[in-house]
Design a protein around this motif. Sequence first.
Motif, short mmCIF file in Angstrom:
data_model
loop_
_atom_site.label_atom_id
_atom_site.label_comp_id
_atom_site.label_asym_id
_atom_site.label_seq_id
_atom_site.Cartn_x
_atom_site.Cartn_y
_atom_site.Cartn_z
N LEU A 143 0.87 -1.17 0.00
CA LEU A 143 0.00 0.00 0.00
C LEU A 143 0.91 1.22 0.00
N VAL A 144 0.73 2.09 -0.97
CA VAL A 144 1.61 3.25 -1.14
C VAL A 144 0.77 4.50 -1.43
N PRO A 145 1.34 5.70 -1.26
CA PRO A 145 0.61 6.89 -1.66
C PRO A 145 0.29 6.85 -3.16
N THR A 146 -0.79 7.49 -3.54
CA THR A 146 -1.20 7.52 -4.94
C THR A 146 -0.04 7.97 -5.83
N GLY A 147 0.20 7.17 -6.89
CA GLY A 147 1.31 7.46 -7.79
C GLY A 147 2.59 6.74 -7.43
N ASN A 148 2.61 6.10 -6.24
CA ASN A 148 3.78 5.36 -5.78
C ASN A 148 5.07 6.19 -5.94
N PRO A 149 5.15 7.34 -5.26
CA PRO A 149 6.28 8.26 -5.49
C PRO A 149 7.65 7.68 -5.16
N LYS A 150 7.72 6.70 -4.25
CA LYS A 150 9.00 6.09 -3.89
C LYS A 150 9.35 4.90 -4.78
N GLY A 151 8.45 4.53 -5.69
CA GLY A 151 8.73 3.42 -6.60
C GLY A 151 8.90 2.09 -5.89
#
Length: 303
Positions: free
Chosen positions: A144-152
């Motif tokens: 589960l990651v922030p929208t857009g998966n900024p950390k890849g």
Amino acid sequence: MSEYRWSRRDFFRRAAVAGAVAVGGPVLLSACTATNSGGSGASGTLATARQNGTIKVGIAGEAPYGFTDNTGKVTGESVEVGRAVMKALGINDLQATQVSFDSLIPGLNANQFDMVTAGMFINPSRCASAAFSEPDYTAPTAFLVPTGNPKGVATFDDVKNKNLRLAVLSGAVEQGYAQKAGVPDSQIQVFDTQNTLLQAVATGRADAAALTNISLNDVVKKNPGSAVEVTGGFFPTVDGKPTVSAGAFVFRKADTDFVDAFNTELRKLHDNGQWLTIAQPFGFTKDNIPGPDVTTASLCAAA
């Protein structure tokens, strides 16, 4: 591998209140509906269920597999897939008895119900006590990651190499997966519920949270507007072995013709796309469809 499959279920099982509920219907007294004593042939479980048009199943009150919703209906992926298969076999009524997760196989073998529709993972110790259908679904890990998966984030190696903060559930297997991948404990945050995992990621207290994609999809669906998303599912490699976990339906060992007939109809649901239509409302995706290399025989024999 078997310890990982057991751990996830041990953590998620709910304290269940024993009772019997008709799917989509009123509460029933369990004593009112007798089960067959098991076996194949003209007086066996399948033949009896077809003759009566009803079958009793065991659930554990665990979303999204087999549970009672806020309207009083017994539902879930395993219940609804099981109901579709039963209808194809000429059995239109399912009655669900809820027990604790670790009472499902003992209850089955004690003739409390005739099959288990609880999304139970296949492993060798369980296979010694009961018969499993072909795999209904697989449960890959996801983030589960922030929208857009900024950390890849895509793997536990990403968490380790990018020095990311990882949220996990207390007692669930993902903490062990992360540790085996070399993620230091200083980067791991432990939470008690799926909702607190979501809040940790949504508020920036954690860069990612790890759990099965099924559970993560379910919690995201129940919390719209949380500005989070679920990554693609994968099976971590632990100690050089894949951690494939697959859920299935459970039967008494004597009910061989029942298992065979069930498998035939379950394969049809997988092949014609109906399974995905049934399972999607409960957080399942095409990533959860078992591949041809995931078999009950191999999972029952896994060391």
